[in-house]
Motif scaffolding. Structure first.
Motif, PDB file in Angstrom:
ATOM      1  N   ARG A  23       0.834  -1.199   0.000  1.00  0.00           N
ATOM      2  CA  ARG A  23       0.000   0.000   0.000  1.00  0.00           C
ATOM      3  C   ARG A  23       0.870   1.251   0.000  1.00  0.00           C
ATOM      4  NH1 ARG A  23      -2.927  -0.981   4.354  1.00  0.00           N
ATOM      5  NH2 ARG A  23      -4.413  -2.214   3.169  1.00  0.00           N
ATOM      6  N   ASP A  24       1.936   1.260   0.827  1.00  0.00           N
ATOM      7  CA  ASP A  24       2.842   2.405   0.854  1.00  0.00           C
ATOM      8  C   ASP A  24       3.548   2.587  -0.490  1.00  0.00           C
ATOM      9  OD1 ASP A  24       2.140   2.818   3.484  1.00  0.00           O
ATOM     10  OD2 ASP A  24       3.939   1.849   4.305  1.00  0.00           O
ATOM     11  N   TYR A  25       3.950   1.491  -1.093  1.00  0.00           N
ATOM     12  CA  TYR A  25       4.613   1.554  -2.394  1.00  0.00           C
ATOM     13  C   TYR A  25       3.664   2.112  -3.453  1.00  0.00           C
ATOM     14  CZ  TYR A  25       6.885   0.083  -6.702  1.00  0.00           C
ATOM     15  OH  TYR A  25       7.449   0.061  -7.947  1.00  0.00           O
ATOM     16  N   ALA A  26       2.418   1.620  -3.462  1.00  0.00           N
ATOM     17  CA  ALA A  26       1.433   2.092  -4.434  1.00  0.00           C
ATOM     18  C   ALA A  26       1.146   3.585  -4.231  1.00  0.00           C
ATOM     19  CB  ALA A  26       0.145   1.280  -4.337  1.00  0.00           C
ATOM     20  N   ALA A  27       1.057   4.015  -2.987  1.00  0.00           N
ATOM     21  CA  ALA A  27       0.805   5.431  -2.705  1.00  0.00           C
ATOM     22  C   ALA A  27       1.974   6.289  -3.183  1.00  0.00           C
ATOM     23  CB  ALA A  27       0.566   5.638  -1.212  1.00  0.00           C
ATOM     24  N   GLU A  29       4.088   5.547  -5.612  1.00  0.00           N
ATOM     25  CA  GLU A  29       4.063   5.539  -7.071  1.00  0.00           C
ATOM     26  C   GLU A  29       2.987   6.481  -7.592  1.00  0.00           C
ATOM     27  OE1 GLU A  29       5.837   3.819  -9.645  1.00  0.00           O
ATOM     28  OE2 GLU A  29       7.267   3.675  -8.001  1.00  0.00           O
ATOM     29  N   PHE A  30       1.831   6.495  -6.952  1.00  0.00           N
ATOM     30  CA  PHE A  30       0.755   7.393  -7.363  1.00  0.00           C
ATOM     31  C   PHE A  30       1.200   8.850  -7.258  1.00  0.00           C
ATOM     32  CE2 PHE A  30      -2.825  10.120  -6.229  1.00  0.00           C
ATOM     33  CZ  PHE A  30      -3.600   9.973  -7.358  1.00  0.00           C
ATOM     34  N   VAL A  31       1.826   9.209  -6.137  1.00  0.00           N
ATOM     35  CA  VAL A  31       2.291  10.583  -5.944  1.00  0.00           C
ATOM     36  C   VAL A  31       3.333  10.937  -7.003  1.00  0.00           C
ATOM     37  CG1 VAL A  31       3.589  12.099  -4.384  1.00  0.00           C
ATOM     38  CG2 VAL A  31       1.741  10.671  -3.497  1.00  0.00           C
ATOM     39  N   TYR A  32       4.249  10.013  -7.274  1.00  0.00           N
ATOM     40  CA  TYR A  32       5.293  10.268  -8.273  1.00  0.00           C
ATOM     41  C   TYR A  32       4.680  10.513  -9.649  1.00  0.00           C
ATOM     42  CZ  TYR A  32       8.869   9.336 -11.735  1.00  0.00           C
ATOM     43  OH  TYR A  32       9.684   9.427 -12.828  1.00  0.00           O
ATOM     44  N   PHE A  33       3.803   9.624 -10.090  1.00  0.00           N
ATOM     45  CA  PHE A  33       3.230   9.768 -11.425  1.00  0.00           C
ATOM     46  C   PHE A  33       2.278  10.953 -11.515  1.00  0.00           C
ATOM     47  CE2 PHE A  33       4.688   5.359 -11.970  1.00  0.00           C
ATOM     48  CZ  PHE A  33       5.418   5.553 -13.131  1.00  0.00           C
ATOM     49  N   ARG A  34       1.634  11.310 -10.416  1.00  0.00           N
ATOM     50  CA  ARG A  34       0.791  12.502 -10.401  1.00  0.00           C
ATOM     51  C   ARG A  34       1.641  13.746 -10.616  1.00  0.00           C
ATOM     52  NH1 ARG A  34      -0.791  16.147  -6.409  1.00  0.00           N
ATOM     53  NH2 ARG A  34      -2.805  17.099  -6.793  1.00  0.00           N
ATOM     54  N   GLU A  35       2.740  13.839  -9.893  1.00  0.00           N
ATOM     55  CA  GLU A  35       3.638  14.988 -10.052  1.00  0.00           C
ATOM     56  C   GLU A  35       4.255  15.023 -11.447  1.00  0.00           C
ATOM     57  OE1 GLU A  35       4.095  17.568  -8.026  1.00  0.00           O
ATOM     58  OE2 GLU A  35       2.539  16.667  -6.788  1.00  0.00           O
TER      59      GLU A  35
END
Length: 113
Positions: A23-27, A29-35
């Motif tokens: 879950r932490d990894y997915a979160a 990755e989401f923040v990275y790709f959002r930015e």
């Protein structure tokens, strides 16, 4: 996992830790790709603004060329006829370029075989 673990943790605890880590990894990755997407969108916006200014100045140059052509032809054939000649030539060129653009768009919209 804790350092120095001797491997006797319950399986449920290990799966819970694995789930939390995933879950932490997915979160992250989401923040990275959002930015990354936000940065790319800003770059695209800047390019679009610069392109719009380029088109604006190109249009202004074309208007100046057309006015200059009318002014150059006016003493020879009269102002009204010069305006008509430049207008017709401009419309013909516009029609040719528009037809070429339409043909390319139509070709892009055709389904691939």
């Amino acid at each position: 996992m804790a350092e120095g673990n001797d491997g006797d943790e319950p399986l449920g605890t290990l799966f819970a830790q694995l789930t939390d880590d995933a879950r932490d990894y997915a979160a992250a990755e989401f923040v990275y790709f959002r930015e990354l997407a936000i940065t790319k969108a800003k770059d695209l916006r800047d390019a679009a603004v610069l392109g719009a200014f380029a088109l604006l100045f190109a249009f202004a140059a074309l208007v100046a060329i057309a006015v200059g052509a009318v002014m150059a032809l006016a003493p020879m054939i009269g102002a009204g006829v010069a305006t008509a000649v430049v207008g017709v030539v401009t419309l013909v060129l516009s029609g040719i370029f528009g037809w070429l653009a339409w043909a390319r768009v139509a070709a892009l919209l055709e389904p691939d075989e």
